[in-house]
Scaffold this active site. Structure first.
Site, PDB file in Angstrom:
ATOM      1  NE  ARG A  45      -4.003   1.975   2.265  1.00 47.52           N
ATOM      2  CZ  ARG A  45      -3.968   3.236   2.704  1.00 47.52           C
ATOM      3  NH1 ARG A  45      -2.865   3.708   3.283  1.00 47.52           N
ATOM      4  NH2 ARG A  45      -5.022   4.027   2.570  1.00 47.52           N
ATOM      5  CB  SER A 114     -11.777  -2.102   2.677  1.00 42.18           C
ATOM      6  OG  SER A 114     -10.388  -2.300   2.616  1.00 42.18           O
ATOM      7  CE  LYS A 143      -7.766   3.270   5.269  1.00 42.11           C
ATOM      8  NZ  LYS A 143      -8.357   2.234   4.379  1.00 42.11           N
TER       9      LYS A 143
END
Length: 216
Positions: A45, A114, A143
């Site tokens: 990521r 997700s 996040k």
């Protein structure tokens, strides 16, 4: 390509990279250390990388993960995954649609999605997802925009689908025992692995706790 019949067990300790935590260390060095400590799945990521940089990072990690027999996916970039021969992709609710990712990657690739609700989970499974990332478990600096789900919400999502679930969000050595009540198959971890001074030792300790917490 990773054999998906082993996917559920591969999700036990899912390492999600974040270059913000690496310091002077290289991405490949840190992922190699996580694999040595027992990471069972790796997701690249890197939302800040340009296409050339992302592909270079992904190509290096494909080789590392393949050598370790661990599945490797790229976050939200099907073109990159195809170019380097990754095992698949992971997409969020605001990324490429799961159905489109499956169409482009084919039936053998891994596609993770997700989700935070039962409706999202059911839609992802119907669109061809192989597993769900569900969270957050706790609040996280990685996040901060992600919400925290209750144990009942985790269990409702797990009951609504037949594909494996990996929990994410604020999981570390102290919070990993919370997974026992969530009906999940594994934990996705970012900073508790990649921000550690000794990544191998931190990963090994997480693997031990998860093995004690989650039934096989």
């Amino acid at each position: 390509m990773f054999d998906k019949k082993n996917l559920k067990s591969a999700l036990r300790l899912y390492a999600v990279t974040d270059n913000a935590w690496l310091g002077e260390r290289s991405l490949a060095q840190c992922v190699g250390a996580a694999l040595a400590g027992g990471a069972t799945f790796v997701q690249l990521r890197d939302k800040q990388a340009d296409q050339a940089t992302l592909r270079a990072e992904a190509a290096g990690l494909v080789a590392l993960c393949r050598g370790a027999g661990v599945p490797f996916v790229v976050n939200d970039d099907v073109e990159c995954a195809l170019a380097v021969g990754a095992d698949g992709v992971h997409v969020g609710q605001d990324d490429m649609a799961c159905e489109r990712a499956r169409e482009l990657l084919g039936p053998d690739a891994i596609v993770g999605v997700s989700t935070q609700t039962v409706a999202q989970a059911r839609a992802a499974e119907a669109a061809g997802a192989d597993y769900l990332g569900v969270g957050g478990v706790c609040g996280t600096a990685t996040k901060p925009e992600a919400g925290v789900l209750t144990p009942d919400e985790f269990r409702a999502i797990a009951a609504a689908v037949s594909i494996p679930i990996v929990a994410i969000g604020g999981i570390n050595a102290e919070t990993a025992p919370l997974l026992a009540d969530l009906s999940v198959d594994g934990a996705a971890v970012v900073s508790a692995i990649f921000a550690a001074d000794d990544i191998t030792a931190a990963t090994r300790e997480l693997a031990r706790i998860i093995d004690e917490t989650l039934p096989r």
